[in-house]
Design a protein around this motif. Structure first.
Motif, PDB file in Angstrom:
ATOM      1  N   CYS A 216     -13.906  -2.769   6.478  1.00 23.34           N
ATOM      2  CA  CYS A 216     -13.983  -3.597   5.272  1.00 23.34           C
ATOM      3  C   CYS A 216     -15.421  -4.076   5.110  1.00 23.34           C
TER       4      CYS A 216
ATOM      5  N   GLY B 190     -21.851 -11.588   0.127  1.00 19.58           N
ATOM      6  CA  GLY B 190     -20.762 -11.936   1.028  1.00 19.58           C
ATOM      7  C   GLY B 190     -21.107 -11.757   2.485  1.00 19.58           C
TER       8      GLY B 190
ATOM      9  N   CYS C  58     -15.143  -5.457  10.335  1.00 22.77           N
ATOM     10  CA  CYS C  58     -15.758  -6.108   9.177  1.00 22.77           C
ATOM     11  C   CYS C  58     -17.201  -6.462   9.525  1.00 22.77           C
TER      12      CYS C  58
ATOM     13  N   ASP D  58     -21.180  -7.546   9.011  1.00 25.60           N
ATOM     14  CA  ASP D  58     -22.096  -8.296   8.152  1.00 25.60           C
ATOM     15  C   ASP D  58     -23.248  -7.338   7.862  1.00 25.60           C
TER      16      ASP D  58
ATOM     17  N   ASP E 161     -15.478 -12.503   4.890  1.00 30.35           N
ATOM     18  CA  ASP E 161     -14.733 -12.561   3.627  1.00 30.35           C
ATOM     19  C   ASP E 161     -13.369 -11.908   3.765  1.00 30.35           C
ATOM     20  N   PHE E 162     -13.211 -11.046   4.770  1.00 28.44           N
ATOM     21  CA  PHE E 162     -11.984 -10.266   4.934  1.00 28.44           C
ATOM     22  C   PHE E 162     -11.063 -10.811   6.029  1.00 28.44           C
TER      23      PHE E 162
ATOM     24  N   HIS F  60     -18.301  -6.017   2.658  1.00 30.48           N
ATOM     25  CA  HIS F  60     -18.467  -7.033   1.625  1.00 30.48           C
ATOM     26  C   HIS F  60     -19.509  -6.666   0.579  1.00 30.48           C
TER      27      HIS F  60
ATOM     28  N   THR G  96     -16.027  -3.903  -1.325  1.00 35.58           N
ATOM     29  CA  THR G  96     -16.206  -4.749  -2.498  1.00 35.58           C
ATOM     30  C   THR G  96     -17.647  -4.630  -2.960  1.00 35.58           C
TER      31      THR G  96
END
Length: 143
Positions: free
Chosen positions: A32, A38, A59, A61, A42-43, A34, A103
């Motif tokens: 996932c 973000g 997830c 960064d 965020d997930f 961002h 996203t």
């Protein structure tokens, strides 16, 4: 949730890319990613739900966001750098096929990875993003 770090090459000096992981190491992987403003956190809720459903969820960064290191050269924040970083993450963790949830900017990175000849992206879920379409093509579609 566990936190991990991979070191990624960049112009000037390498940088640290931080990622957050949920689920079992042998489970099918969902990455996932961002958007521009973000972070991987965020997930959190989605990651917990997917891990409960039997997935391993990563997830990251993106560089310059969240807990990941900043780049020394501001002009280096480009799609190519983000893509290279995520390829480094997938390689460092020795991942095979993955599912991708992206996203905005994370969707652009996912589309770019999925379009490569040796793509590991099996399924791609996009939010708030679309591919660039030339103006002439849009006119044809409109007609």
């Amino acid at each position: 949730m566990r936190e991990g770090v991979v070191v990624c090459p960049s112009v000037g000096r390498p940088h640290r890319l931080v990622y957050f992981a949920w689920g079992e190491a042998r489970a099918p992987v969902v990455v996932c990613v961002h958007g521009l403003t973000g972070s991987g956190r965020d997930f959190d809720e989605l990651a917990e739900a997917l891990a409960s459903a039997g997935y391993r969820v990563l997830c990251p960064d993106l560089v310059g966001r969240g807990s990941s290191q900043r780049l020394g050269d501001p002009s280096a924040y480009r799609l190519g750098q983000y893509v290279a970083d995520l390829e480094q993450l997938l390689s460092a963790l020795e991942l095979g096929d993955i599912d991708w949830i992206g996203t905005s900017l994370g969707g652009l990175v996912g589309m770019t990875l999925a379009a490569r000849p040796a793509a590991r992206v099996r399924r791609l879920v996009l939010n708030d993003v679309g591919p660039w379409v030339p103006a002439a093509a849009l006119v044809r579609i409109g007609e």
